[in-house]
Design a protein around this motif. Structure first.
Motif, mmCIF file in Angstrom:
data_model
loop_
_atom_site.group_PDB
_atom_site.id
_atom_site.type_symbol
_atom_site.label_atom_id
_atom_site.label_comp_id
_atom_site.label_asym_id
_atom_site.label_seq_id
_atom_site.Cartn_x
_atom_site.Cartn_y
_atom_site.Cartn_z
ATOM 1 N N ASP A 12 -31.358 -69.195 -54.301
ATOM 2 C CA ASP A 12 -32.429 -69.930 -53.641
ATOM 3 C C ASP A 12 -31.932 -71.320 -53.271
ATOM 4 O OD1 ASP A 12 -34.659 -68.056 -53.927
ATOM 5 O OD2 ASP A 12 -34.455 -68.447 -56.064
ATOM 6 N N LEU A 32 -32.828 -71.916 -42.082
ATOM 7 C CA LEU A 32 -33.116 -70.522 -41.765
ATOM 8 C C LEU A 32 -32.049 -69.929 -40.853
ATOM 9 C CD1 LEU A 32 -36.974 -70.896 -41.325
ATOM 10 C CD2 LEU A 32 -35.808 -69.598 -43.129
ATOM 11 N N ARG A 35 -29.181 -68.896 -42.927
ATOM 12 C CA ARG A 35 -29.489 -67.640 -43.616
ATOM 13 C C ARG A 35 -29.341 -66.458 -42.665
ATOM 14 N NH1 ARG A 35 -32.457 -63.791 -45.476
ATOM 15 N NH2 ARG A 35 -33.285 -63.626 -47.544
ATOM 16 N N ASP A 43 -32.902 -67.472 -50.139
ATOM 17 C CA ASP A 43 -34.245 -67.791 -49.677
ATOM 18 C C ASP A 43 -34.415 -69.305 -49.799
ATOM 19 O OD1 ASP A 43 -34.844 -65.160 -49.212
ATOM 20 O OD2 ASP A 43 -35.966 -64.887 -51.061
ATOM 21 N N ARG A 66 -42.506 -66.685 -42.094
ATOM 22 C CA ARG A 66 -41.200 -66.291 -42.618
ATOM 23 C C ARG A 66 -41.308 -65.804 -44.059
ATOM 24 N NH1 ARG A 66 -36.695 -67.357 -39.273
ATOM 25 N NH2 ARG A 66 -35.819 -66.329 -41.080
ATOM 26 N N ASP A 68 -38.751 -65.375 -45.947
ATOM 27 C CA ASP A 68 -37.657 -65.982 -46.712
ATOM 28 C C ASP A 68 -37.856 -67.483 -46.933
ATOM 29 O OD1 ASP A 68 -37.347 -66.517 -44.025
ATOM 30 O OD2 ASP A 68 -35.289 -65.814 -43.899
ATOM 31 N N LEU A 69 -39.033 -67.980 -46.602
ATOM 32 C CA LEU A 69 -39.389 -69.383 -46.832
ATOM 33 C C LEU A 69 -40.636 -69.423 -47.696
ATOM 34 C CD1 LEU A 69 -39.189 -72.452 -46.292
ATOM 35 C CD2 LEU A 69 -40.494 -72.068 -44.195
ATOM 36 N N LYS A 70 -40.499 -69.973 -48.881
ATOM 37 C CA LYS A 70 -41.616 -70.073 -49.821
ATOM 38 C C LYS A 70 -42.015 -71.537 -49.934
ATOM 39 C CE LYS A 70 -40.933 -65.766 -50.988
ATOM 40 N NZ LYS A 70 -41.175 -64.878 -49.934
#
Length: 86
Positions: A12, A32, A35, A43, A66, A68-70
């Motif tokens: 992460d 992003l 990635r 992520d 997204r 993969d974006l928290k």
């Protein structure tokens, strides 16, 4: 180290943001892109350390689009960091 080894080491990426964070969108888009290009296999965890209302809304919109974006608040991040790994 090979690219595969580097990818396996990074799970992460943590980004802390506060205030109006004028470069937040560009920073997240760049992360992003890294990635998606395979350069980084992590992520992205965006920690809201006191974003303004507008910046928080932008971060929320990006996170909703997204997987993969928290996005989390500082308190949630601190709790997550204190959770033992099983």
């Amino acid at each position: 180290r090979s690219r595969r080894q580097r990818q396996m080491c990074i799970r992460d990426s943590v980004v802390q943001a506060r205030g109006d964070a004028p470069e937040l969108e560009n920073l997240l888009r760049g992360a992003l892109w890294l990635r998606e290009s395979g350069t980084v296999a992590a992520d992205i965890l965006l920690v809201d350390c006191g974003l303004t209302e507008d910046a928080a809304a932008l971060a929320e919109r990006l996170a909703c689009r997204r997987g993969d974006l928290k996005l989390c608040k500082t308190e949630e991040f601190c709790q997550w960091m204190q959770t033992p790994i099983q």
